[in-house]
Design a protein around this motif. Structure first.
Motif, PDB file in Angstrom:
ATOM      1  N   VAL A 118     -77.274 -62.046 -69.313  1.00 34.13           N
ATOM      2  CA  VAL A 118     -77.504 -62.376 -70.725  1.00 34.13           C
ATOM      3  C   VAL A 118     -76.231 -62.241 -71.576  1.00 34.13           C
ATOM      4  O   VAL A 118     -76.292 -62.253 -72.800  1.00 34.13           O
ATOM      5  N   ASP A 119     -75.077 -62.116 -70.900  1.00 37.80           N
ATOM      6  CA  ASP A 119     -73.797 -62.043 -71.602  1.00 37.80           C
ATOM      7  C   ASP A 119     -73.793 -60.957 -72.676  1.00 37.80           C
ATOM      8  O   ASP A 119     -73.412 -61.197 -73.826  1.00 37.80           O
ATOM      9  N   ALA A 120     -74.237 -59.759 -72.265  1.00 41.70           N
ATOM     10  CA  ALA A 120     -74.373 -58.653 -73.213  1.00 41.70           C
ATOM     11  C   ALA A 120     -73.157 -57.729 -73.246  1.00 41.70           C
ATOM     12  O   ALA A 120     -73.157 -56.742 -73.980  1.00 41.70           O
ATOM     13  N   GLN A 152     -62.078 -50.175 -74.104  1.00 44.42           N
ATOM     14  CA  GLN A 152     -63.053 -50.325 -73.034  1.00 44.42           C
ATOM     15  C   GLN A 152     -63.971 -51.491 -73.376  1.00 44.42           C
ATOM     16  O   GLN A 152     -63.853 -52.074 -74.448  1.00 44.42           O
ATOM     17  N   TYR A 153     -64.863 -51.846 -72.435  1.00 40.87           N
ATOM     18  CA  TYR A 153     -65.889 -52.828 -72.745  1.00 40.87           C
ATOM     19  C   TYR A 153     -67.136 -52.109 -73.242  1.00 40.87           C
ATOM     20  O   TYR A 153     -67.309 -50.900 -73.027  1.00 40.87           O
ATOM     21  N   PHE A 154     -68.016 -52.873 -73.892  1.00 37.98           N
ATOM     22  CA  PHE A 154     -69.225 -52.308 -74.459  1.00 37.98           C
ATOM     23  C   PHE A 154     -70.420 -53.203 -74.145  1.00 37.98           C
ATOM     24  O   PHE A 154     -70.264 -54.408 -73.963  1.00 37.98           O
ATOM     25  N   ILE A 155     -71.613 -52.607 -74.119  1.00 35.54           N
ATOM     26  CA  ILE A 155     -72.847 -53.353 -73.900  1.00 35.54           C
ATOM     27  C   ILE A 155     -73.627 -53.417 -75.211  1.00 35.54           C
ATOM     28  O   ILE A 155     -73.852 -52.382 -75.862  1.00 35.54           O
ATOM     29  N   ASN A 156     -74.027 -54.627 -75.569  1.00 34.09           N
ATOM     30  CA  ASN A 156     -74.824 -54.799 -76.788  1.00 34.09           C
ATOM     31  C   ASN A 156     -76.250 -54.308 -76.525  1.00 34.09           C
ATOM     32  O   ASN A 156     -76.974 -54.909 -75.723  1.00 34.09           O
ATOM     33  N   PRO A 157     -76.668 -53.220 -77.189  1.00 36.82           N
ATOM     34  CA  PRO A 157     -77.997 -52.655 -76.905  1.00 36.82           C
ATOM     35  C   PRO A 157     -79.138 -53.583 -77.299  1.00 36.82           C
ATOM     36  O   PRO A 157     -80.259 -53.429 -76.815  1.00 36.82           O
ATOM     37  N   ASP A 158     -78.861 -54.542 -78.165  1.00 40.09           N
ATOM     38  CA  ASP A 158     -79.908 -55.479 -78.581  1.00 40.09           C
ATOM     39  C   ASP A 158     -80.035 -56.662 -77.629  1.00 40.09           C
ATOM     40  O   ASP A 158     -81.012 -57.408 -77.693  1.00 40.09           O
ATOM     41  N   GLU A 159     -79.051 -56.845 -76.747  1.00 42.70           N
ATOM     42  CA  GLU A 159     -79.085 -57.983 -75.816  1.00 42.70           C
ATOM     43  C   GLU A 159     -79.374 -57.565 -74.376  1.00 42.70           C
ATOM     44  O   GLU A 159     -79.910 -58.340 -73.593  1.00 42.70           O
ATOM     45  N   CYS A 160     -78.994 -56.337 -74.006  1.00 43.20           N
ATOM     46  CA  CYS A 160     -79.175 -55.856 -72.629  1.00 43.20           C
ATOM     47  C   CYS A 160     -80.660 -55.852 -72.254  1.00 43.20           C
ATOM     48  O   CYS A 160     -81.494 -55.340 -73.004  1.00 43.20           O
ATOM     49  N   ILE A 161     -80.963 -56.436 -71.096  1.00 44.63           N
ATOM     50  CA  ILE A 161     -82.355 -56.470 -70.633  1.00 44.63           C
ATOM     51  C   ILE A 161     -82.595 -55.451 -69.514  1.00 44.63           C
ATOM     52  O   ILE A 161     -83.603 -55.495 -68.824  1.00 44.63           O
ATOM     53  N   ASP A 162     -81.616 -54.529 -69.321  1.00 47.32           N
ATOM     54  CA  ASP A 162     -81.790 -53.426 -68.373  1.00 47.32           C
ATOM     55  C   ASP A 162     -81.977 -53.896 -66.929  1.00 47.32           C
ATOM     56  O   ASP A 162     -82.727 -53.269 -66.173  1.00 47.32           O
ATOM     57  N   CYS A 163     -81.307 -54.950 -66.550  1.00 42.35           N
ATOM     58  CA  CYS A 163     -81.487 -55.464 -65.181  1.00 42.35           C
ATOM     59  C   CYS A 163     -80.762 -54.607 -64.155  1.00 42.35           C
ATOM     60  O   CYS A 163     -81.116 -54.599 -62.982  1.00 42.35           O
TER      61      CYS A 163
END
Ligand code: SF4
Length: 79
Positions: A23-25, A34-45
């Motif tokens: 989902v390009d999160a 560092q890199y970061f994960i968008n908590p609103d886009e991450c689908i926890d896969c």
């Protein structure tokens, strides 16, 4: 609960996680340490956790005690 990128990513910024995220999160800038994960886009896969060469990515609920503050740090990148 989203996944979170933690301290081992700092200064490494391997792009393996960005390539597998469906989902390009996962994002960063040239300036970000560092890199970061968008908590609103991450689908926890979980796809990103196993490809990270420095094991920097955890589900938020499994964050080590000394890495818990990275949840807010990841989210802050997207504010
Ligand atoms: S857990 Fe899945 S959706 Fe979330 S950042 Fe990692 S690869 Fe992307």
């Amino acid at each position: 609960m989203p996944h979170v990128i933690t301290e081992p990513c700092i200064g490494v910024k391997d792009t393996a996680c960005t390539e597998v995220c469906p989902v390009d999160a996962i994002h960063g800038t040239e300036e970000s340490e560092q890199y970061f994960i968008n908590p609103d886009e991450c689908i926890d896969c979980g796809a990103c956790t196993s490809v990270c060469p420095v094991e920097a990515i955890f589900p938020e609920e499994d964050l080590p005690e000394n890495m818990k503050h990275f949840a807010a740090k990841n989210a802050a990148f997207y504010k």
